[in-house]
Design an enzyme around this catalytic site. Structure first.
Site, PDB file in Angstrom:
ATOM      1  N   ASP A  83       6.064   0.940  10.666  1.00  0.00           N
ATOM      2  CA  ASP A  83       6.622   0.429   9.347  1.00  0.00           C
ATOM      3  C   ASP A  83       7.542   1.214   9.209  1.00  0.00           C
ATOM      4  O   ASP A  83       7.855   2.388   9.629  1.00  0.00           O
ATOM      5  CB  ASP A  83       5.277   0.592   8.559  1.00  0.00           C
ATOM      6  CG  ASP A  83       5.485   0.203   7.101  1.00  0.00           C
ATOM      7  OD1 ASP A  83       6.491  -0.757   6.514  1.00  0.00           O
ATOM      8  OD2 ASP A  83       5.256   0.855   6.264  1.00  0.00           O
ATOM      9  N   ARG A  84       8.392   1.051   7.982  1.00  0.00           N
ATOM     10  CA  ARG A  84       9.586   2.033   7.577  1.00  0.00           C
ATOM     11  C   ARG A  84       9.215   2.975   6.702  1.00  0.00           C
ATOM     12  O   ARG A  84       8.849   3.904   6.762  1.00  0.00           O
ATOM     13  CB  ARG A  84      10.900   1.214   7.302  1.00  0.00           C
ATOM     14  CG  ARG A  84      12.188   2.122   7.014  1.00  0.00           C
ATOM     15  CD  ARG A  84      13.283   1.522   6.504  1.00  0.00           C
ATOM     16  NE  ARG A  84      12.800   1.595   5.441  1.00  0.00           N
ATOM     17  CZ  ARG A  84      13.890   1.153   4.169  1.00  0.00           C
ATOM     18  NH1 ARG A  84      14.971   0.648   4.667  1.00  0.00           N
ATOM     19  NH2 ARG A  84      13.702   0.926   3.014  1.00  0.00           N
ATOM     20  N   ASP A  85       9.020   2.336   5.492  1.00  0.00           N
ATOM     21  CA  ASP A  85       8.791   3.250   4.271  1.00  0.00           C
ATOM     22  C   ASP A  85       7.265   3.834   4.173  1.00  0.00           C
ATOM     23  O   ASP A  85       6.232   3.161   4.425  1.00  0.00           O
ATOM     24  CB  ASP A  85       8.781   2.395   2.805  1.00  0.00           C
ATOM     25  CG  ASP A  85      10.215   1.702   2.759  1.00  0.00           C
ATOM     26  OD1 ASP A  85      11.349   2.404   3.336  1.00  0.00           O
ATOM     27  OD2 ASP A  85      10.541   0.745   2.173  1.00  0.00           O
ATOM     28  N   ASP A 131       9.005   2.561  -6.954  1.00  0.00           N
ATOM     29  CA  ASP A 131      10.222   1.852  -7.264  1.00  0.00           C
ATOM     30  C   ASP A 131      11.016   1.444  -6.250  1.00  0.00           C
ATOM     31  O   ASP A 131      12.248   0.804  -6.675  1.00  0.00           O
ATOM     32  CB  ASP A 131      10.917   2.919  -8.077  1.00  0.00           C
ATOM     33  CG  ASP A 131       9.899   3.374  -9.399  1.00  0.00           C
ATOM     34  OD1 ASP A 131       9.247   2.198  -9.866  1.00  0.00           O
ATOM     35  OD2 ASP A 131      10.082   4.534  -9.630  1.00  0.00           O
ATOM     36  N   TYR A 132      10.623   1.409  -4.916  1.00  0.00           N
ATOM     37  CA  TYR A 132      11.485   0.738  -3.868  1.00  0.00           C
ATOM     38  C   TYR A 132      12.438   1.890  -3.529  1.00  0.00           C
ATOM     39  O   TYR A 132      12.822   2.552  -4.286  1.00  0.00           O
ATOM     40  CB  TYR A 132      11.751  -0.656  -3.947  1.00  0.00           C
ATOM     41  CG  TYR A 132      11.063  -1.672  -4.384  1.00  0.00           C
ATOM     42  CD1 TYR A 132      10.423  -2.476  -3.238  1.00  0.00           C
ATOM     43  CD2 TYR A 132      10.487  -2.151  -5.379  1.00  0.00           C
ATOM     44  CE1 TYR A 132       9.638  -3.463  -3.322  1.00  0.00           C
ATOM     45  CE2 TYR A 132       9.651  -3.111  -5.609  1.00  0.00           C
ATOM     46  CZ  TYR A 132       9.029  -3.889  -4.583  1.00  0.00           C
ATOM     47  OH  TYR A 132       8.362  -4.942  -4.798  1.00  0.00           O
ATOM     48  N   ASN A 159       8.572  -4.816   5.523  1.00  0.00           N
ATOM     49  CA  ASN A 159       8.752  -5.848   4.342  1.00  0.00           C
ATOM     50  C   ASN A 159       9.779  -5.064   3.488  1.00  0.00           C
ATOM     51  O   ASN A 159       9.764  -3.927   3.054  1.00  0.00           O
ATOM     52  CB  ASN A 159       7.414  -6.120   3.419  1.00  0.00           C
ATOM     53  CG  ASN A 159       6.537  -6.849   4.286  1.00  0.00           C
ATOM     54  OD1 ASN A 159       6.640  -7.567   4.911  1.00  0.00           O
ATOM     55  ND2 ASN A 159       5.266  -6.792   3.632  1.00  0.00           N
ATOM     56  N   LYS A 197       4.503  -9.133   6.313  1.00  0.00           N
ATOM     57  CA  LYS A 197       3.402  -8.404   6.515  1.00  0.00           C
ATOM     58  C   LYS A 197       2.305  -8.669   5.492  1.00  0.00           C
ATOM     59  O   LYS A 197       2.485  -8.706   4.120  1.00  0.00           O
ATOM     60  CB  LYS A 197       3.361  -7.001   6.819  1.00  0.00           C
ATOM     61  CG  LYS A 197       4.070  -6.628   8.025  1.00  0.00           C
ATOM     62  CD  LYS A 197       4.423  -5.198   8.233  1.00  0.00           C
ATOM     63  CE  LYS A 197       5.140  -4.581   7.001  1.00  0.00           C
ATOM     64  NZ  LYS A 197       5.339  -3.178   7.212  1.00  0.00           N
ATOM     65  N   ASP A 236       1.286   2.419   6.923  1.00  0.00           N
ATOM     66  CA  ASP A 236       0.464   3.598   6.100  1.00  0.00           C
ATOM     67  C   ASP A 236      -0.329   2.455   4.908  1.00  0.00           C
ATOM     68  O   ASP A 236      -0.758   2.947   4.047  1.00  0.00           O
ATOM     69  CB  ASP A 236       1.388   4.259   5.247  1.00  0.00           C
ATOM     70  CG  ASP A 236       2.516   3.348   4.444  1.00  0.00           C
ATOM     71  OD1 ASP A 236       2.872   2.573   4.807  1.00  0.00           O
ATOM     72  OD2 ASP A 236       2.753   3.828   3.159  1.00  0.00           O
TER      73      ASP A 236
END
Length: 183
Positions: free
Chosen positions: A9-11, A20-21, A53, A102, A129
């Site tokens: 996953d990235r973030d 807040d993205y 996502n 996801k 995560d």
């Protein structure tokens, strides 16, 4: 035996997350140990994919051109430590029913298909995560790994309750070091 592919996953796994993205390249801040982990995977011949996502695009918080700039920053941060990402997939859809969103397995299956890797034949890990990452891994027949960076500490209790033997690591580097030690 080492896996052929580890999907991330990235973030919250590669970079610090935000409720807040991540809406701009300036907001994308790498977790330095994660970049080192990607480099270690590369050095051991393990392909690295990223599946993320990106609902912020679907919500209109940033556009695909901005996402491309953020992605370029991620690639450059990896290159700066001698690492690279072999495949990148993202899903901007807001609908949880979208096959790529996801916890659905679409993005993971697409990455495996790109490299002609089958989870039935080869171990494929998906590191995330959030509980949705664990569920995406299970839905794609990958081995789920949870890290405590990002939302991992908050998500791990819920994930452990549902998946009792779920491996949880403090961060991506801790997982990669354990993976490589077992070889």
């Amino acid at each position: 035996m080492l896996p052929k592919l580890v999907i991330l996953d990235r973030d919250g796994v590669i970079n610090y997350d935000s409720p807040d993205y991540i809406k701009s390249p300036e907001e994308w801040i790498p977790i330095e140990s994660s970049l080192q982990a990607i480099r270690l995977l590369n050095e051991h011949g393990i392909l690295v994919g990223v599946a993320s996502n990106q609902r912020g695009v679907g919500r209109g918080l940033y556009d695909e051109a901005t996402l491309a700039l953020i992605t370029e920053k991620m690639y450059q941060a990896c290159a700066d430590v001698g690492a690279h990402i072999d495949a990148w997939r993202y899903c901007p859809a807001l609908e949880r029913t979208h096959p790529d969103h996801k916890p659905n397995p679409g993005m993971l299956l697409s990455i495996m298909d790109e490299f002609n890797i089958s989870p039935q034949d080869d171990s494929v890990y998906f590191v995330g995560d959030k509980l949705s990452d664990v569920e995406a891994a299970i839905n794609a027949q990958c081995l789920p790994i949870m890290v405590e960076t990002g939302y991992g500490k908050e998500s791990s209790a819920e994930a452990i309750a549902q998946y009792l033997d779920l491996p949880i690591y403090t961060n991506l580097l801790a997982f990669v070091e354990a993976l490589l030690k077992d070889d």
